[in-house]
Motif scaffolding. Structure first.
Motif, PDB file in Angstrom:
ATOM      1  N   ASP A  20       0.861  -1.176   0.000  1.00 18.88           N
ATOM      2  CA  ASP A  20       0.000   0.000   0.000  1.00 18.88           C
ATOM      3  C   ASP A  20       0.900   1.229   0.000  1.00 18.88           C
ATOM      4  O   ASP A  20       1.581   1.509   0.989  1.00 18.88           O
ATOM      5  CB  ASP A  20      -0.904  -0.007   1.237  1.00 18.88           C
ATOM      6  N   MET A  21       0.910   1.980  -1.113  1.00 20.90           N
ATOM      7  CA  MET A  21       1.822   3.109  -1.257  1.00 20.90           C
ATOM      8  C   MET A  21       1.445   4.269  -0.338  1.00 20.90           C
ATOM      9  O   MET A  21       2.250   5.178  -0.117  1.00 20.90           O
ATOM     10  CB  MET A  21       1.838   3.584  -2.714  1.00 20.90           C
ATOM     11  N   VAL A  22       0.219   4.245   0.209  1.00 22.56           N
ATOM     12  CA  VAL A  22      -0.212   5.316   1.111  1.00 22.56           C
ATOM     13  C   VAL A  22       0.185   5.005   2.542  1.00 22.56           C
ATOM     14  O   VAL A  22       0.798   5.818   3.227  1.00 22.56           O
ATOM     15  CB  VAL A  22      -1.736   5.529   1.005  1.00 22.56           C
ATOM     16  N   THR A  23      -0.156   3.795   2.981  1.00 25.94           N
ATOM     17  CA  THR A  23       0.113   3.426   4.379  1.00 25.94           C
ATOM     18  C   THR A  23       1.470   2.759   4.553  1.00 25.94           C
ATOM     19  O   THR A  23       1.964   2.667   5.674  1.00 25.94           O
ATOM     20  CB  THR A  23      -0.969   2.467   4.890  1.00 25.94           C
ATOM     21  N   GLY A  24       2.050   2.280   3.454  1.00 33.28           N
ATOM     22  CA  GLY A  24       3.320   1.577   3.555  1.00 33.28           C
ATOM     23  C   GLY A  24       3.177   0.142   4.018  1.00 33.28           C
ATOM     24  O   GLY A  24       4.176  -0.535   4.273  1.00 33.28           O
ATOM     25  N   GLU A  25       1.946  -0.358   4.131  1.00 28.88           N
ATOM     26  CA  GLU A  25       1.711  -1.720   4.610  1.00 28.88           C
ATOM     27  C   GLU A  25       2.020  -2.727   3.511  1.00 28.88           C
ATOM     28  O   GLU A  25       1.630  -2.560   2.356  1.00 28.88           O
ATOM     29  CB  GLU A  25       0.255  -1.858   5.055  1.00 28.88           C
ATOM     30  N   ASP A  26       2.729  -3.774   3.876  1.00 30.19           N
ATOM     31  CA  ASP A  26       3.092  -4.845   2.958  1.00 30.19           C
ATOM     32  C   ASP A  26       2.347  -6.126   3.332  1.00 30.19           C
ATOM     33  O   ASP A  26       2.221  -6.458   4.521  1.00 30.19           O
ATOM     34  CB  ASP A  26       4.590  -5.113   2.974  1.00 30.19           C
ATOM     35  N   LYS A  27       1.886  -6.851   2.306  1.00 29.76           N
ATOM     36  CA  LYS A  27       1.208  -8.129   2.529  1.00 29.76           C
ATOM     37  C   LYS A  27       1.665  -9.129   1.486  1.00 29.76           C
ATOM     38  O   LYS A  27       2.030  -8.763   0.371  1.00 29.76           O
ATOM     39  CB  LYS A  27      -0.317  -7.973   2.469  1.00 29.76           C
ATOM     40  N   GLY A  28       1.626 -10.396   1.877  1.00 25.73           N
ATOM     41  CA  GLY A  28       1.997 -11.453   0.945  1.00 25.73           C
ATOM     42  C   GLY A  28       1.311 -12.753   1.300  1.00 25.73           C
ATOM     43  O   GLY A  28       1.176 -13.080   2.484  1.00 25.73           O
ATOM     44  N   LEU A  29       0.847 -13.484   0.299  1.00 23.69           N
ATOM     45  CA  LEU A  29       0.234 -14.792   0.497  1.00 23.69           C
ATOM     46  C   LEU A  29       0.696 -15.728  -0.610  1.00 23.69           C
ATOM     47  O   LEU A  29       0.838 -15.318  -1.764  1.00 23.69           O
ATOM     48  CB  LEU A  29      -1.297 -14.711   0.469  1.00 23.69           C
ATOM     49  N   ASP A  30       0.911 -16.997  -0.247  1.00 21.48           N
ATOM     50  CA  ASP A  30       1.285 -17.961  -1.274  1.00 21.48           C
ATOM     51  C   ASP A  30       0.035 -18.468  -1.989  1.00 21.48           C
ATOM     52  O   ASP A  30      -1.101 -18.224  -1.578  1.00 21.48           O
ATOM     53  CB  ASP A  30       2.078 -19.120  -0.654  1.00 21.48           C
ATOM     54  N   ARG A  31       0.273 -19.173  -3.086  1.00 22.77           N
ATOM     55  CA  ARG A  31      -0.832 -19.641  -3.924  1.00 22.77           C
ATOM     56  C   ARG A  31      -1.801 -20.513  -3.151  1.00 22.77           C
ATOM     57  O   ARG A  31      -3.034 -20.407  -3.319  1.00 22.77           O
ATOM     58  CB  ARG A  31      -0.270 -20.435  -5.110  1.00 22.77           C
ATOM     59  N   HIS A  32      -1.294 -21.368  -2.287  1.00 29.90           N
ATOM     60  CA  HIS A  32      -2.161 -22.277  -1.549  1.00 29.90           C
ATOM     61  C   HIS A  32      -3.099 -21.521  -0.618  1.00 29.90           C
ATOM     62  O   HIS A  32      -4.304 -21.819  -0.554  1.00 29.90           O
ATOM     63  CB  HIS A  32      -1.323 -23.269  -0.747  1.00 29.90           C
ATOM     64  N   LYS A  33      -2.598 -20.535   0.086  1.00 29.34           N
ATOM     65  CA  LYS A  33      -3.446 -19.775   1.010  1.00 29.34           C
ATOM     66  C   LYS A  33      -4.466 -18.935   0.244  1.00 29.34           C
ATOM     67  O   LYS A  33      -5.600 -18.773   0.694  1.00 29.34           O
ATOM     68  CB  LYS A  33      -2.582 -18.893   1.908  1.00 29.34           C
ATOM     69  N   LEU A  34      -4.075 -18.420  -0.900  1.00 31.87           N
ATOM     70  CA  LEU A  34      -5.037 -17.709  -1.740  1.00 31.87           C
ATOM     71  C   LEU A  34      -6.143 -18.660  -2.211  1.00 31.87           C
ATOM     72  O   LEU A  34      -7.326 -18.295  -2.218  1.00 31.87           O
ATOM     73  CB  LEU A  34      -4.330 -17.091  -2.948  1.00 31.87           C
ATOM     74  N   ALA A  35      -5.756 -19.871  -2.589  1.00 33.66           N
ATOM     75  CA  ALA A  35      -6.730 -20.860  -3.036  1.00 33.66           C
ATOM     76  C   ALA A  35      -7.687 -21.240  -1.914  1.00 33.66           C
ATOM     77  O   ALA A  35      -8.907 -21.336  -2.119  1.00 33.66           O
ATOM     78  CB  ALA A  35      -6.012 -22.106  -3.550  1.00 33.66           C
ATOM     79  N   MET A  36      -7.165 -21.450  -0.717  1.00 32.41           N
ATOM     80  CA  MET A  36      -8.014 -21.802   0.417  1.00 32.41           C
ATOM     81  C   MET A  36      -8.960 -20.654   0.779  1.00 32.41           C
ATOM     82  O   MET A  36     -10.103 -20.881   1.189  1.00 32.41           O
ATOM     83  CB  MET A  36      -7.147 -22.160   1.623  1.00 32.41           C
TER      84      MET A  36
END
Length: 330
Positions: free
Chosen positions: A110-126
């Protein structure tokens, strides 16, 4: 799973188990990355069928079936080795333990808040399966919320496809073991119908009817109580209709509200010769030929709807023939 439409083209299903990406370099230096998937509704139905196979607590969980197969194949080294290899592959593809095993992961900032997030394919699928499809696990759904529906769906496609492939291959292995006598299964287990080939309900027989409130039969084998009459070939089928008229529970919000014509609209819709077109009457749910007093009935319903917001039930259109008529015996 074998009966699902995605499994009709085996090569196409297997292709979905891998992440296939096309990359195009445009003249302006831009790179276009593209993936194409089946329709979401198709994958949703496949995921719904797969859910018991993915759930560890379900009786038909994949690994439980595989463990049972391993028990019966103890005397066969080749079969035992196949079970072990299949168990390891299922864990790697369907239940990976690390993001690296998941195939890929997505990172956003998030370029405004600077918050970073990441998820792998499996967690996105679930998140898609248990959050978007069955609405069972909102924690997973919220975890994948920032990545959007399409990203969650994209992660689910290879998982669902591979689980389908693995399930069908296990079924075929069980069939082979049954044929060779290693497994002693009742034949009806393999022959039982699990999917409908046609969704048209049609039976031959006699039809009996009675006024609403008449005593119903005690069971299927006892004689019909009195006041039940057999439907004859010359019967007026237009009088058989549901008493609910398709109204919603909150009738004031029913779409039929907008379908009730005012007396002025009825007169405006007249043809140059003074009648009404058949399709116009059908839009008002007036059967053809229109019964006597249909205009007065529509007007009364229109007035009642404006008075208390609850339109009475619209009449059921008359059927073209007996085969298309659905009878409701109250």
């Amino acid at each position: 799973m074998e009966e699902h439409s995605l499994a009709a083209d085996w090569d196409a299903l297997v292709a979905l188990t891998t992440v296939q990406i096309s990359v195009v370099q445009l003249d302006n230096g831009e790179t276009r990355i593209r993936q194409e998937f089946p329709a979401e509704e198709v994958l949703e139905s496949a995921a719904a069928r797969l859910r018991p196979i993915l759930l560890t607590g379900d009786a038909c969980f994949y690994q439980k079936a595989l463990a049972a197969l391993g028990y019966f194949c103890q005397a066969s080294p080749l079969d035992t080795e196949w079970v072990k290899a299949t168990r390891a592959e299922w864990r790697l593809r369907v239940d990976p333990s690390t993001p690296e095993e998941a195939g890929y992961w997505v990172m956003i900032s998030d370029m405004v808040t600077g918050e970073d997030k990441g998820l792998d394919r499996h967690k996105l699928a679930m998140a898609w399966i248990y959050g978007d499809v069955v609405h069972h696990d909102m924690a997973r759904r919220q975890e994948g919320d920032a990545f959007g529906l399409l990203e969650r769906f994209r992660g689910a496609v290879p998982l669902v496809a591979w689980a389908m492939v693995g399930t069908i291959e296990l079924l075929n292995y069980i069939r082979a073991l049954h044929k060779d006598g290693v497994l002693q299964l009742r034949q009806e287990v393999l022959d039982e119908r699990v999917a409908l080939k046609s969704t048209t309900w049609e039976h031959s027989g006699q039809v009996f009817f009675a006024p609403a409130g008449t005593e119903p039969p005690a069971n299927a084998s006892t004689p019909l109580p009195k006041d039940w009459a057999r439907l004859e070939k010359t019967a007026d089928l237009s009088r058989f209709r549901t008493g609910f008229g398709g109204q919603l529970l909150r009738a004031a919000r029913s779409p039929h509200m907008s379908e009730l014509p005012s007396p002025e609209e009825i007169e405006t819709a007249r043809t140059p010769v003074g009648g009404w077109k058949r399709d116009q009457l059908a839009a008002w749910s007036v059967p053809w030929p229109p019964p006597k007093g249909w205009k007065d009935e529509l007007t009364e319903r229109w007035k009642a709807a404006r008075k208390d917001g609850t339109p009475p039930p619209l009449p059921s259109p008359a059927p073209a023939d007996f085969a298309q008529q659905t009878l409701d015996f109250g």
